[in-house]
Design a protein around this motif. Structure first.
Motif, PDB file in Angstrom:
ATOM      1  N   GLN A 190      39.948   2.344 -67.217  1.00  0.00           N
ATOM      2  CA  GLN A 190      38.548   1.955 -67.070  1.00  0.00           C
ATOM      3  C   GLN A 190      37.623   3.146 -67.287  1.00  0.00           C
ATOM      4  O   GLN A 190      36.563   3.012 -67.909  1.00  0.00           O
ATOM      5  CB  GLN A 190      38.302   1.338 -65.695  1.00  0.00           C
ATOM      6  CG  GLN A 190      36.948   0.702 -65.552  1.00  0.00           C
ATOM      7  CD  GLN A 190      36.723  -0.423 -66.549  1.00  0.00           C
ATOM      8  OE1 GLN A 190      37.588  -1.270 -66.747  1.00  0.00           O
ATOM      9  NE2 GLN A 190      35.567  -0.432 -67.181  1.00  0.00           N
ATOM     10  N   MET A 218      50.182   1.685 -60.808  1.00  0.00           N
ATOM     11  CA  MET A 218      49.405   0.751 -61.618  1.00  0.00           C
ATOM     12  C   MET A 218      47.915   0.887 -61.349  1.00  0.00           C
ATOM     13  O   MET A 218      47.102   0.813 -62.276  1.00  0.00           O
ATOM     14  CB  MET A 218      49.877  -0.683 -61.346  1.00  0.00           C
ATOM     15  CG  MET A 218      51.249  -0.973 -61.912  1.00  0.00           C
ATOM     16  SD  MET A 218      51.949  -2.563 -61.427  1.00  0.00           S
ATOM     17  CE  MET A 218      50.695  -3.705 -61.886  1.00  0.00           C
ATOM     18  N   GLU A 219      47.525   1.107 -60.103  1.00  0.00           N
ATOM     19  CA  GLU A 219      46.114   1.313 -59.772  1.00  0.00           C
ATOM     20  C   GLU A 219      45.577   2.577 -60.433  1.00  0.00           C
ATOM     21  O   GLU A 219      44.448   2.589 -60.938  1.00  0.00           O
ATOM     22  CB  GLU A 219      45.931   1.390 -58.261  1.00  0.00           C
ATOM     23  CG  GLU A 219      46.101   0.074 -57.552  1.00  0.00           C
ATOM     24  CD  GLU A 219      46.077   0.211 -56.042  1.00  0.00           C
ATOM     25  OE1 GLU A 219      45.886   1.336 -55.528  1.00  0.00           O
ATOM     26  OE2 GLU A 219      46.256  -0.820 -55.368  1.00  0.00           O
ATOM     27  N   ALA A 220      46.371   3.639 -60.443  1.00  0.00           N
ATOM     28  CA  ALA A 220      45.940   4.889 -61.081  1.00  0.00           C
ATOM     29  C   ALA A 220      45.786   4.710 -62.586  1.00  0.00           C
ATOM     30  O   ALA A 220      44.821   5.203 -63.186  1.00  0.00           O
ATOM     31  CB  ALA A 220      46.932   6.002 -60.773  1.00  0.00           C
ATOM     32  N   ARG A 241      52.747  -0.088 -57.197  1.00  0.00           N
ATOM     33  CA  ARG A 241      51.378  -0.571 -57.069  1.00  0.00           C
ATOM     34  C   ARG A 241      50.380   0.581 -57.188  1.00  0.00           C
ATOM     35  O   ARG A 241      49.357   0.468 -57.866  1.00  0.00           O
ATOM     36  CB  ARG A 241      51.213  -1.297 -55.731  1.00  0.00           C
ATOM     37  CG  ARG A 241      49.902  -1.990 -55.561  1.00  0.00           C
ATOM     38  CD  ARG A 241      49.851  -2.892 -54.329  1.00  0.00           C
ATOM     39  NE  ARG A 241      50.320  -2.275 -53.103  1.00  0.00           N
ATOM     40  CZ  ARG A 241      51.485  -2.546 -52.492  1.00  0.00           C
ATOM     41  NH1 ARG A 241      52.322  -3.416 -53.024  1.00  0.00           N
ATOM     42  NH2 ARG A 241      51.819  -1.937 -51.372  1.00  0.00           N
ATOM     43  N   LYS A 242      50.661   1.703 -56.540  1.00  0.00           N
ATOM     44  CA  LYS A 242      49.766   2.860 -56.623  1.00  0.00           C
ATOM     45  C   LYS A 242      49.727   3.420 -58.039  1.00  0.00           C
ATOM     46  O   LYS A 242      48.668   3.846 -58.520  1.00  0.00           O
ATOM     47  CB  LYS A 242      50.207   3.950 -55.635  1.00  0.00           C
ATOM     48  CG  LYS A 242      49.905   3.595 -54.198  1.00  0.00           C
ATOM     49  CD  LYS A 242      48.424   3.463 -53.991  1.00  0.00           C
ATOM     50  CE  LYS A 242      48.085   3.161 -52.568  1.00  0.00           C
ATOM     51  NZ  LYS A 242      46.654   2.990 -52.365  1.00  0.00           N
ATOM     52  N   GLN A 301      45.134   1.897 -64.160  1.00  0.00           N
ATOM     53  CA  GLN A 301      43.967   1.038 -64.392  1.00  0.00           C
ATOM     54  C   GLN A 301      42.666   1.835 -64.245  1.00  0.00           C
ATOM     55  O   GLN A 301      41.727   1.652 -65.030  1.00  0.00           O
ATOM     56  CB  GLN A 301      43.974  -0.145 -63.424  1.00  0.00           C
ATOM     57  CG  GLN A 301      42.889  -1.151 -63.685  1.00  0.00           C
ATOM     58  CD  GLN A 301      43.021  -1.829 -65.035  1.00  0.00           C
ATOM     59  OE1 GLN A 301      44.104  -1.981 -65.576  1.00  0.00           O
ATOM     60  NE2 GLN A 301      41.897  -2.220 -65.611  1.00  0.00           N
ATOM     61  N   ALA A 302      42.611   2.725 -63.259  1.00  0.00           N
ATOM     62  CA  ALA A 302      41.414   3.547 -63.062  1.00  0.00           C
ATOM     63  C   ALA A 302      41.199   4.485 -64.250  1.00  0.00           C
ATOM     64  O   ALA A 302      40.062   4.660 -64.716  1.00  0.00           O
ATOM     65  CB  ALA A 302      41.524   4.334 -61.767  1.00  0.00           C
ATOM     66  N   TYR A 328      55.240  -0.288 -53.061  1.00  0.00           N
ATOM     67  CA  TYR A 328      54.067   0.550 -52.807  1.00  0.00           C
ATOM     68  C   TYR A 328      53.887   1.586 -53.919  1.00  0.00           C
ATOM     69  O   TYR A 328      52.772   1.787 -54.425  1.00  0.00           O
ATOM     70  CB  TYR A 328      54.225   1.235 -51.451  1.00  0.00           C
ATOM     71  CG  TYR A 328      53.097   2.161 -51.084  1.00  0.00           C
ATOM     72  CD1 TYR A 328      51.910   1.672 -50.562  1.00  0.00           C
ATOM     73  CD2 TYR A 328      53.214   3.537 -51.259  1.00  0.00           C
ATOM     74  CE1 TYR A 328      50.872   2.512 -50.225  1.00  0.00           C
ATOM     75  CE2 TYR A 328      52.182   4.388 -50.932  1.00  0.00           C
ATOM     76  CZ  TYR A 328      51.022   3.871 -50.411  1.00  0.00           C
ATOM     77  OH  TYR A 328      50.000   4.725 -50.087  1.00  0.00           O
TER      78      TYR A 328
END
Length: 81
Positions: A62, A54-56, A51-52, A58-59, A48
């Motif tokens: 972008q 990596m999402e941060a 994953r969080k 990626q955001a 978890y």
């Protein structure tokens, strides 16, 4: 992190003998620290946390790409062949 904050507040209330926490068992006062440890163990072992993160990332990436495209004026431009 919320559980650690709650644990610190309860610990201070118990130490300063503020009612009704002063009458509670030490197990009840220290329980948020145990719950926080269990949460961190689960978050790390299940992926978890990674994953969080990596999402941060990626955001942020972008957002940076969009900001640079907008600054160049190429936000909606088509690629030339």
């Amino acid at each position: 992190m919320y559980l650690v904050g709650i644990g610190v507040v309860l610990l201070l209330l118990k130490y300063l003998e503020v009612a009704p926490v002063a009458l509670w068992s030490w197990w009840l006062v220290l329980a948020p620290f145990g719950l926080a440890t269990a949460w961190w163990y689960w978050a790390d072992s299940s992926g978890y946390t990674k994953r969080k993160a990596m999402e941060a990332e990626q955001a942020k990436k972008q957002s940076r790409i969009d900001r640079n495209k907008e600054a160049m004026g190429n936000l909606n431009a088509k690629k030339r062949k």
